[in-house]
Design an enzyme around this catalytic site. Structure first.
Site, PDB file in Angstrom:
ATOM      1  N   GLU A   1     -66.438 -24.422 -16.761  1.00  0.00           N
ATOM      2  CA  GLU A   1     -66.639 -23.088 -16.213  1.00  0.00           C
ATOM      3  C   GLU A   1     -67.495 -23.120 -14.943  1.00  0.00           C
ATOM      4  O   GLU A   1     -67.168 -22.479 -13.960  1.00  0.00           O
ATOM      5  CB  GLU A   1     -67.310 -22.226 -17.302  1.00  0.00           C
ATOM      6  CG  GLU A   1     -67.897 -20.912 -16.836  1.00  0.00           C
ATOM      7  CD  GLU A   1     -66.845 -19.876 -16.491  1.00  0.00           C
ATOM      8  OE1 GLU A   1     -65.652 -20.129 -16.761  1.00  0.00           O
ATOM      9  OE2 GLU A   1     -67.212 -18.823 -15.953  1.00  0.00           O
ATOM     10  N   ASP A   2     -68.576 -23.889 -14.971  1.00  0.00           N
ATOM     11  CA  ASP A   2     -69.578 -23.758 -13.919  1.00  0.00           C
ATOM     12  C   ASP A   2     -69.715 -24.957 -12.977  1.00  0.00           C
ATOM     13  O   ASP A   2     -70.535 -24.924 -12.075  1.00  0.00           O
ATOM     14  CB  ASP A   2     -70.971 -23.528 -14.547  1.00  0.00           C
ATOM     15  CG  ASP A   2     -71.071 -22.161 -15.207  1.00  0.00           C
ATOM     16  OD1 ASP A   2     -70.267 -21.283 -14.843  1.00  0.00           O
ATOM     17  OD2 ASP A   2     -71.934 -21.981 -16.078  1.00  0.00           O
TER      18      ASP A   2
END
Ligand code: MN
Length: 715
Positions: free
Chosen positions: A76-77
């Site tokens: 996700e990051d």
């Protein structure tokens, strides 16, 4: 900050060497891709996935779950890809991380349709594998613990989502500590002032409470030793949110919430029987509060929670809540599905632990199309909160109620006036009775009429405490109004008798003295006292009579008083009113055991009739009040009884003997012989209650020559 060695320490006892090495590898990977990232708290980003993994390790979840905890934000990051995860940690972990990545992209809109769609996506992702849900919950716990670094808007949004979705999910999975922590954290950010106020009050009393907790614990512990029931006793403060909820729901002040501390007996034994033994030990020690015992062992909650609950009157006359369970039950109560799942491989007999999740998944899969988002929302909530029903307002807002709630509960949840003036309800556009039980997905519409009033009968079927409180409050006001009316009639009559006019006297200085004497502020207060029977109208009037009349009047008062005390019937209580002038109606002569009603007669107090009395049935229902028997000491009541028998010598003696043998006094007897060879014996006997009368009647019926025995209601 938690270190990798801490996590390895936690997992050492149950994971293999290879799995531990894999965890170390995940740590190195996560550290390298999150390199340079910081959280809003200023800490390195890596602290977050590590804390999440630590929570999962405390729950003793399996290696893929812990790996997922460490890796959950990488795709996700950071620049990491799902392919890299699969390559490095296998398909299973990649699947779990992917699920979490999907969830984190979902945001909720305010529209029902959009919200439903996103809820469904999220639930689908989480329920495809329970471990995704576990990681998500651990993730949320850590994010909530560090929520203070977010902006106020984000705090509110995340806290609300936590309260609406994650805390109930934790509860549904039976993980109590998570539910409690999530609720308290969310409460703190949603109701900042209320939370601080509560926290301050709880701490203020802490020292005293700790002392008390110790005392109660040691009393219980001693009893357990005596009873040969090894185990431990816990005394814990209830969590803030549950105290707050109680204050809100029941409209209480902090000082009125008695059970801030709850006690728990955790037995070493695995035998259910010992829980019941401990229960009877507690009940022998302190008196149980009726209606508060709950057996969640015989009937576990929907999330498989098992325990015995009881409330007793403790050493200082206070209420004490006590839970009793075995150690295994305790572990499951705190960790729920996590404990379940952990034992799964070792113990096959533990049953289908993932049943709840399976149900949830089925629900989600059968609703792929999402034709009706509203239905979906209520089904989803149903799956999350099995003890509640979800209904819609005509505008489409979802409202939650406890099971068994009625349209009246619904009406009071909108507004007190809507409840008070409710005359009917429509469910899904059709008229339903007011005691209709609301069903999931119902759309409810309340029909009101200005000036309409609630009915005392509603108390028999409403379930929310809000509705109960509002109805009771109204009944109290209504009964006061009735007493004021009754008091006015009595007083006016008394004034008329003495050729005085109440209206002329009301404003006089004399009247003000009367108010002072009875410590009332207004005429209505005084009239209410008269209506309740606490002050006699004669006595008030007496104060306005010229001196010469007073002597006679005084005598009259005295006479009335003695007469009054002779006549005042024993054993009647009126709901919500005390000390009323009550008398038994002559027409039906009620005795304890009879169903009775009270009638506010004009100027003569309240007459008590049997509910069956034909006279009472014809009366103006506006003037009827609820009365109940309340027998504190034995007292006898006259009853008329007619015995019909074949005329035979000595029958009177025989019947009388039966009556006296049952310890009953005969105050009158009369015989009439019929030419048809039937004799009619009329008795008046003094009985304590209906039960005694029935015993006598059936004993007489057994006599050979008796044809019938009946109670005579009219004289
Ligand atoms: Mn995260």
């Amino acid at each position: 900050m938690i270190r990798i060695t801490d996590i390895l320490d936690k997992t050492q006892s149950y994971l293999s060497q290879e799995e531990m090495e894999m965890i170390q590898k995940a740590y190195v990977f996560s550290a390298s891709v999150h390199q340079g990232q910081v959280r809003l708290s200023g800490e390195p980003y890596l602290t977050h996935p590590m804390e999440v993994a630590g929570i999962l390790a405390d729950l003793k979840l399996d290696a893929p779950t812990i790996l997922t905890g460490i890796l959950h934000d990488t795709v996700e990051d950071t620049v990491a890809t799902i392919e890299q995860i699969e390559e490095g940690f296998g398909k299973e972990v990649a699947f779990l991380v992917d699920g979490l990545t999907k969830i984190s992209k979902i945001t909720f809109g305010s529209q029902v349709e959009k919200q439903a769609e996103n809820f469904r996506k999220m639930m689908l992702a989480m329920s495809s594998d329970i471990r995704i849900l576990m990681v998500r919950l651990a993730d949320r716990i850590h994010n909530m613990r560090t929520l203070e670094y977010q902006t106020p808007e984000k705090q509110r949004y995340i806290a609300k989502e936590t309260l609406d979705l994650y805390a109930p999910l934790a509860n549904r999975l039976g993980i109590n500590w998570m539910k409690v922590e999530l609720e308290d954290l969310a409460f703190r950010f949603l109701e900042y002032e209320a939370y601080n106020d509560l926290a301050r009050r709880v701490t203020k009393k802490k020292e005293k409470r700790d002392q008390y907790t110790q005392e109660v614990k040691s009393i219980i512990k001693k009893e357990m030793e005596k009873a040969g029931l090894p185990g431990e006793v816990e005394g814990r403060a209830k969590h803030f949110f549950s105290i707050y909820q109680k204050m809100q729901e029941q409209n209480l002040n902090f000082d009125d919430v008695y059970d801030l501390t709850a006690f728990r007996i955790i037995l070493d034994s695995d035998r259910e029987r010992e829980c019941y033994e401990a229960l009877s030990m507690v009940h022998a020690l302190w008196k149980p509060v009726p209606g508060r015992f709950k057996d969640y062992i015989a009937m576990p909650k929907a999330n498989n929670y098992r325990s015995l609950h009881t409330t007793v009157i403790g050493p200082y006359g206070e209420r004490v809540e006590i839970q009793i369970r075995t150690r295994v039950m305790h572990e499951w109560a705190e960790e729920g599905i996590a404990a379940h799942w952990r034992y799964k491989e070792k113990r096959a007999d533990l049953g289908n632990d993932e049943e709840q999740i399976k149900k949830l998944r089925e629900l989600l899969e059968t609703q792929q199309e999402l034709k009706n988002p509203r239905e979906f929302m209520s089904n989803l909530k149903l799956a999350l909160f099995p003890d509640e029903v979800y209904v819609f307002t005509p505008r489409g807002d979802v409202q939650a109620f406890p099971k068994g709630a009625t349209p009246i509960d619904f009406a009071y949840s909108i507004h007190t006036d809507v409840g008070n003036q409710c005359i009917g309800a429509k469910v899904n556009r059709a008229i339903v009775p007011l005691k209709y039980e609301l069903q999931n997905g119902d759309t409810v519409e309340i029909i009101t009429q200005a000036g309409h009033h609630p009915s005392k009968d509603w108390l028999k079927f409403v379930v929310t405490s809000r509705a109960v409180a509002k109805i009771k409050n109204w009944v109290k006001i209504e009964e006061r109004e009735k007493s004021v009316g009754l008091g006015r009639e009595l007083l006016e009559k008394e004034f008329r008798k003495n050729h005085l006019k109440l209206n002329q006297i009301i404003k006089s200085d004399e009247m003000k003295k009367v108010y002072e004497e009875y410590s009332v502020a207004s005429l209505d207060d005084l009239l209410a006292l008269i209506g309740y029977g606490r002050v006699s109208a004669k006595r008030i009037v007496h104060q306005f009579l010229p001196e010469t009349d007073k002597a006679g009047g005084g005598a009259a008062v005295a006479k009335v008083r003695t007469k009054g005390s002779e006549q005042s019937p024993v054993g009647i209580s009126l709901t919500g009113i005390e000390d009323v002038m009550v008398r038994f109606a002559k027409c039906c002569n009620p005795i304890p055991g009879d169903e009775i009603v009270g009638y506010i007669s004009r100027g003569r107090g309240i007459a008590v009739h049997t509910a069956m009395c034909p006279k009472a049935r014809d009366m103006d229902s506006e003037r009827l009040v609820d009365v109940e028997w309340s027998i504190k000491e034995k007292h006898t009541y006259p009853v008329d009884m007619r015995v019909v028998c074949r005329d035979k010598k000595g029958i009177l003696a025989e019947v009388s003997a039966v009556i006296s043998s049952l310890d009953t006094n005969i105050s009158r007897a009369e015989i009439n012989t019929d030419p048809d060879i039937e004799a009619v014996l009329d008795f008046r006997i003094d009985v304590n209650d209906l039960n005694q009368f029935n015993q006598i009647a059936s004993a007489i019926k057994k006599l050979k020559d008796v044809v019938s025995v009946e109670r005579v209601r009219k004289r």
